[in-house]
Design a protein around this motif. Structure first.
Motif, PDB file in Angstrom:
ATOM      1  N   HIS A  78       0.836  -1.189   0.000  1.00 58.44           N
ATOM      2  CA  HIS A  78       0.000   0.000   0.000  1.00 58.44           C
ATOM      3  C   HIS A  78       0.877   1.248   0.000  1.00 58.44           C
ATOM      4  O   HIS A  78       1.738   1.400   0.876  1.00 58.44           O
ATOM      5  CB  HIS A  78      -0.862   0.042   1.274  1.00 58.44           C
ATOM      6  N   ILE A  80       1.000   4.880   0.944  1.00 62.30           N
ATOM      7  CA  ILE A  80       0.158   5.710   1.816  1.00 62.30           C
ATOM      8  C   ILE A  80       0.620   7.160   1.869  1.00 62.30           C
ATOM      9  O   ILE A  80      -0.041   8.002   2.476  1.00 62.30           O
ATOM     10  CB  ILE A  80       0.114   5.126   3.249  1.00 62.30           C
ATOM     11  N   HIS A  99      -3.194   4.882  -1.683  1.00 59.73           N
ATOM     12  CA  HIS A  99      -4.154   5.539  -0.783  1.00 59.73           C
ATOM     13  C   HIS A  99      -4.204   7.057  -0.967  1.00 59.73           C
ATOM     14  O   HIS A  99      -5.019   7.707  -0.325  1.00 59.73           O
ATOM     15  CB  HIS A  99      -3.760   5.287   0.681  1.00 59.73           C
ATOM     16  N   SER A 100      -3.286   7.604  -1.763  1.00 61.70           N
ATOM     17  CA  SER A 100      -3.047   9.052  -1.719  1.00 61.70           C
ATOM     18  C   SER A 100      -3.353   9.765  -3.024  1.00 61.70           C
ATOM     19  O   SER A 100      -2.703  10.744  -3.359  1.00 61.70           O
ATOM     20  CB  SER A 100      -1.591   9.283  -1.321  1.00 61.70           C
ATOM     21  N   LEU A 124      -7.476   4.869  -3.625  1.00 60.74           N
ATOM     22  CA  LEU A 124      -8.352   5.590  -2.711  1.00 60.74           C
ATOM     23  C   LEU A 124      -8.109   7.076  -2.927  1.00 60.74           C
ATOM     24  O   LEU A 124      -6.991   7.485  -3.246  1.00 60.74           O
ATOM     25  CB  LEU A 124      -8.035   5.232  -1.251  1.00 60.74           C
ATOM     26  N   GLN A 126      -7.553  10.579  -1.358  1.00 64.85           N
ATOM     27  CA  GLN A 126      -7.186  11.173  -0.066  1.00 64.85           C
ATOM     28  C   GLN A 126      -7.905  12.506   0.097  1.00 64.85           C
ATOM     29  O   GLN A 126      -7.815  13.385  -0.763  1.00 64.85           O
ATOM     30  CB  GLN A 126      -5.672  11.378   0.024  1.00 64.85           C
ATOM     31  N   MET A 162      -9.573   8.009   1.883  1.00 62.93           N
ATOM     32  CA  MET A 162      -8.541   7.968   2.926  1.00 62.93           C
ATOM     33  C   MET A 162      -8.394   9.365   3.518  1.00 62.93           C
ATOM     34  O   MET A 162      -8.588  10.365   2.821  1.00 62.93           O
ATOM     35  CB  MET A 162      -7.229   7.521   2.284  1.00 62.93           C
ATOM     36  N   SER A 202      -9.949   4.323   4.697  1.00 64.34           N
ATOM     37  CA  SER A 202      -8.610   4.143   5.245  1.00 64.34           C
ATOM     38  C   SER A 202      -8.355   5.276   6.226  1.00 64.34           C
ATOM     39  O   SER A 202      -8.113   6.419   5.830  1.00 64.34           O
ATOM     40  CB  SER A 202      -7.588   4.157   4.105  1.00 64.34           C
ATOM     41  N   ARG A 221      -3.924   2.035   9.381  1.00 64.27           N
ATOM     42  CA  ARG A 221      -2.521   2.053   8.955  1.00 64.27           C
ATOM     43  C   ARG A 221      -1.648   2.252  10.197  1.00 64.27           C
ATOM     44  O   ARG A 221      -1.608   3.340  10.756  1.00 64.27           O
ATOM     45  CB  ARG A 221      -2.298   3.204   7.961  1.00 64.27           C
TER      46      ARG A 221
END
Ligand SMILES: *Cc1c(COP(=O)(O)O)cnc(C)c1O
Length: 232
Positions: A78, A80, A99-100, A124, A126, A162, A202, A221
């Motif tokens: 992942h 992040i 995720h970002s 995802l 953010q 996220m 997230s 996380r």
């Protein structure tokens, strides 16, 4: 030496307790072990304890670590941390979940690279929920456009949202930010049904994951509480 196995067991117990408090199933919550700054040996210790999801926040660091543990089957990596568009290609090669994603430009780059590699990247969006806009994350008002844009990109599968709330000494104070992310997800899903794929949220780190779980987190996380404190 840090007892990574023991720490993982303790965290899982805490995750189960937080889930039980709000009548959720612990299996609904995925633990991403954030291995940034820690060596491949720490990751190997976590793998030996059964951990399969890992998070890194810098492409360059991940580049030197992921290949050394890649042979282990079934790992999910992942990304992040903040991602610059010029690192998107390498990130698409190294990671399974990003995720970002916070701009359509970054999303397009990731999609092109993923499509070229013949893979579909789970992403995802953010969201920046702080009162003062930070450099990272898209503001809530831009999320609908971003989601609409990402939906058309062939190399990406949008799977949720996220956020990183501002840091509070008292983790309970992060609660409203987590609830806001959940509400934003619900709102987007009503406007654009199905747009958030697996509907992941997230949110939650070492000091506030129990609060995040009570607000609906599906991915937490966690770094420090597993691997110990980081020295940069
Ligand atoms: C470092 C980091 C984490 C983990 O933080 P801990 O406090 O060590 O659990 C989680 N999310 C992001 C985005 C991070 O950069």
């Amino acid at each position: 030496m840090t007892d990574i196995h023991g720490n993982l067991l303790a965290i899982k117990t805490e995750i189960a307790a937080a889930a039980a408090e709000c009548r959720r199933k612990p299996e609904e919550i995925k633990l991403v072990a954030v291995s940034k700054t820690f060596p491949p040996e720490s990751i190997a210790a976590a793998i030996a304890a059964g951990q399969l999801d890992f998070g890194e926040n810098r492409v360059q660091e991940a580049e030197s670590k992921i290949p050394t543990v890649r042979s282990t089957a079934g790992l999910t990596w992942h990304m992040i941390g903040h991602l610059q568009a010029n690192k998107a290609h390498r990130a698409a090669e190294l990671f399974d979940v990003i995720h970002s994603v916070d701009s359509i430009k970054l999303a397009r780059r990731l999609s092109e690279s993923a499509a070229g590699l013949g893979k579909t990247l789970s992403v995802l969006v953010q969201v920046d929920l702080g009162d003062e806009p930070t450099k990272f994350g898209a503001e809530p008002g831009r999320i609908e456009d971003l989601i609409t844009g990402i939906r058309d990109l062939p190399g990406l599968k949008l799977d949720g949202l996220m956020t990183i709330p501002p840091f509070f000494e008292d983790p309970e104070l992060a609660g409203p930010y987590f609830v806001s992310l959940r509400d934003l997800g619900t709102c987007m899903d009503e406007k654009l049904p199905g747009c958030l794929g697996n509907r992941e949220l997230s949110m939650g780190m070492s000091h506030d994951f129990a609060v995040a779980i009570r607000a609906g987190a599906t991915i937490v996380r966690i770094g420090t509480a597993i691997f110990g404190s980081r020295t940069y």
